[in-house]
Design a protein around this motif. Structure first.
Motif, PDB file in Angstrom:
ATOM      1  N   UNK A 133       0.831  -1.209   0.000  1.00  0.00           N
ATOM      2  CA  UNK A 133       0.000   0.000   0.000  1.00  0.00           C
ATOM      3  C   UNK A 133       0.866   1.259   0.000  1.00  0.00           C
ATOM      4  N   UNK A 134       1.994   1.240   0.719  1.00  0.00           N
ATOM      5  CA  UNK A 134       2.883   2.406   0.736  1.00  0.00           C
ATOM      6  C   UNK A 134       3.549   2.583  -0.628  1.00  0.00           C
ATOM      7  N   UNK A 135       3.915   1.474  -1.282  1.00  0.00           N
ATOM      8  CA  UNK A 135       4.545   1.581  -2.608  1.00  0.00           C
ATOM      9  C   UNK A 135       3.565   2.117  -3.651  1.00  0.00           C
ATOM     10  N   UNK A 136       2.258   1.865  -3.434  1.00  0.00           N
ATOM     11  CA  UNK A 136       1.236   2.373  -4.344  1.00  0.00           C
ATOM     12  C   UNK A 136       0.925   3.849  -4.066  1.00  0.00           C
ATOM     13  N   UNK A 137       0.840   4.187  -2.778  1.00  0.00           N
ATOM     14  CA  UNK A 137       0.455   5.543  -2.385  1.00  0.00           C
ATOM     15  C   UNK A 137       1.645   6.497  -2.321  1.00  0.00           C
TER      16      UNK A 137
END
Length: 273
Positions: A129-133
């Protein structure tokens, strides 16, 4: 490797990709021929989807029954004697969640449980999720992890070098100019590495603080996965893979309503499920 979610398979394939890894199954028609070639030429091999019984031809390999013949290390598989390369590596994975291997099988292998845990899945989903956001944040986090590992490796090498100098020095070390110079330069280098490590740890702490803002969605999603996985205990037809769930997780991130407020963004993503 007990690997119902395919994590071990993925790890081995990534690790041995540059070494021409061969992936086979016991049901393959060329199973024995591929095994012999890999043993002879030192190519790593992954035997996947094994059950609770192993092919008897693997017995000499698992017991490492090698012998010398004409100056070469050899092993006998079935009726054939082949050269055994020291570079050969053998991996086996099973998708069974709770396999029951006989004691005589267990003592021949190193058994590793790759069943994903709640904490492990939480960390994995948090990274996704952090790599996406915040891709720049996750990239910096990854670089810091690599840098930290490299710093620790260099410190260990320095410690080993210092111990080697101390153990090989004859007489008083204070009279050995070469040893003193090596120890002094090692100390300077160690101090520089420790300073870099301290800065990296401060930066990593700041990044982790920001990443923790996304933890609730990763936590909720990991609970959801294990709830879905337990459905198979009620009815075998309800079986879902981890890759399927991660794909669903990524889609929920892409398709949820955008917001600059992190709390609202998490709620929107959760509602997509």
């Amino acid at each position: 490797m007990i690997d119902p979610q395919g994590q071990a398979n993925k790890w081995v394939k990534n690790m041995e990709k540059a070494n021409n890894l061969h992936v086979i199954k016991q049901s393959d028609s060329d199973f024995v021929r591929t095994l012999e070639n890999c043993i002879q030429f030192g190519t790593p091999i992954l035997l996947e989807n094994i059950g609770e019984e192993l092919d008897p031809i693997l017995e000499p390999l698992l017991l490492k029954q090698t012998f010398k013949q004409a100056g070469s290390i050899c092993i006998k598989l079935g009726d054939n004697s082949i050269e055994y390369s020291k570079d050969f590596r053998f991996y086996m994975t099973t998708k069974l969640r709770n396999p029951h291997y006989l004691p005589e099988t267990s003592v021949k292998v190193t058994l590793i449980n790759f069943m994903i845990t709640m904490e492990g899945l939480l960390d994995q989903l948090l990274g996704i999720v952090v790599s996406q956001e915040r891709p720049e944040l996750e990239e910096e986090k990854s670089q810091l992890i690599l840098q930290s590992a490299e710093n620790k490796k260099k410190l260990k090498e320095i410690e080993d070098k210092i111990l080697e100098v101390l153990s090989s020095s004859e007489g008083s070390i204070l009279e050995d100019e070469c040893a003193i110079e090596i120890l002094s330069s090692s100390k300077v280098l160690a101090n520089e590495i420790q300073e870099k490590q301290a800065v990296a740890e401060v930066t990593e702490h700041k990044i982790d603080t920001t990443r923790m803002g996304y933890k609730p969605i990763a936590q909720h999603s990991s609970v959801l996965f294990f709830s879905i996985a337990d459905l198979a205990n009620i009815e075998p037809m309800y079986q879902y893979s981890l890759p399927w769930f991660i794909n669903l997780f990524v889609n929920s991130i892409d398709n949820s309503e955008k917001s600059d407020v992190l709390e609202e963004r998490s709620v929107h993503q959760w509602s997509v499920y």
